[in-house]
Scaffold this active site. Structure first.
Site, mmCIF file in Angstrom:
data_model
loop_
_atom_site.group_PDB
_atom_site.id
_atom_site.type_symbol
_atom_site.label_atom_id
_atom_site.label_comp_id
_atom_site.label_asym_id
_atom_site.label_seq_id
_atom_site.Cartn_x
_atom_site.Cartn_y
_atom_site.Cartn_z
ATOM 1 N N CYS A 49 0.838 -1.211 0.000
ATOM 2 C CA CYS A 49 0.000 0.000 0.000
ATOM 3 C C CYS A 49 0.868 1.254 0.000
ATOM 4 C CB CYS A 49 -0.917 0.031 1.226
ATOM 5 S SG CYS A 49 -2.013 -1.385 1.332
ATOM 6 N N ARG A 124 -8.162 -4.243 -2.438
ATOM 7 C CA ARG A 124 -7.677 -3.201 -3.347
ATOM 8 C C ARG A 124 -8.702 -3.059 -4.464
ATOM 9 N NH1 ARG A 124 -2.554 -2.675 -1.547
ATOM 10 N NH2 ARG A 124 -1.558 -4.622 -0.958
HETATM 11 C C1 BEZ Z 1 0.555 -4.665 1.813
HETATM 12 O O1 BEZ Z 1 1.750 -4.926 1.792
HETATM 13 O O2 BEZ Z 1 0.137 -3.561 1.484
HETATM 14 C C2 BEZ Z 1 -0.415 -5.731 2.233
HETATM 15 C C3 BEZ Z 1 -0.089 -7.045 1.988
HETATM 16 C C4 BEZ Z 1 -0.965 -8.040 2.385
HETATM 17 C C5 BEZ Z 1 -2.158 -7.713 3.007
HETATM 18 C C6 BEZ Z 1 -2.501 -6.390 3.205
HETATM 19 C C7 BEZ Z 1 -1.620 -5.384 2.817
#
Ligand code: BEZ
Length: 215
Positions: A49, A124
């Site tokens: 993110c 997402r």
């Molecule tokens: C992230 O790295 O943004 C992420 C990865 C797995 C689950 C939620 C967020």
């Protein structure tokens, strides 16, 4: 839109008031007359993110040139959003200029951003909304895959060209493997028009005609 169902392409973006890092905002009124992209992320202070926020901010001037605003969202408190965007500025040198919604779960429920059985974080998701507040595209991505923000720029450009020039946009435009940056003429709807198409345009057949982009 039917009560209780998720919005779909072609629906008006639901009216709502949201708490953001830029204060309270009314959607879609805040962006009346503009395109906007609402995108949700699973959580603040997570690696993928963070790369996404950086990537979106880098392209923010290009989106604004296309009369397009951005707004993020996750089920996190506004304090968390504020700390996270400060961290991004201090550590990565990118000042996040677009607002981020601090959702309690209400917006996520209305827009279908939480998958049943997959926890309480938002997925997402990306909603592309036009200046009349009509939802033009909805995209979902898995948690482990960061989004390609150049594609959203391409989509906005594609929508704008398609509308202004009454054409359709080919795959991978403007680098289409068959017709480069040319655009597709809408299919003929009667025999006479089908015959004219072959005279007026370059065509593979009467239903696959293309023309140069008007600059
Ligand atoms: C992230 O790295 O943004 C992420 C990865 C797995 C689950 C939620 C967020």
């Amino acid at each position: 839109m039917e009560e209780g169902r998720m919005p779909l392409i072609g629906d008006k973006f639901p009216e709502m008031e949201v708490q953001t890092t830029h204060g309270k905002i009314k959607l879609p009124d805040q962006f009346a007359g503009k395109w906007f992209i609402l995108f949700s992320h699973p959580a603040d202070f997570t690696p993928v993110c963070t790369t996404e926020f950086y990537a979106f901010q880098k392209r923010y001037p290009e989106f604004r040139e296309l009369n397009t605003e951005l707004i993020g969202l996750s089920v996190d408190q506004v304090f968390s959003h504020i700390k996270w965007v400060q961290w991004i500025e201090e550590n990565l040198g990118a000042k996040i200029e677009f607002p981020v919604i601090a959702d309690t779960g209400k917006v996520a429920h209305i827009l279908g951003l939480i998958h049943p059985g997959a926890g309480s974080s938002t997925v997402r998701a990306v909603f592309i909304v036009d200046p009349n507040a009509t939802i033009r595209a909805i995209l979902y991505y898995p948690a482990e895959l960061g989004r390609n923000f150049d594609e959203f720029l391409r989509m906005i450009k594609g929508f704008q060209v398609a509308e202004a020039q009454n054409v359709a946009i080919p795959a991978n435009w403007p680098n289409n493997e068959l017709i480069g940056n040319r655009v597709i003429v809408p299919p003929a709807s009667d025999v006479e028009m089908a015959e004219k198409r072959l005279q007026e345009y370059e065509c593979y057949d009467w239903w696959l005609c293309h023309k140069a982009l008007q600059e």
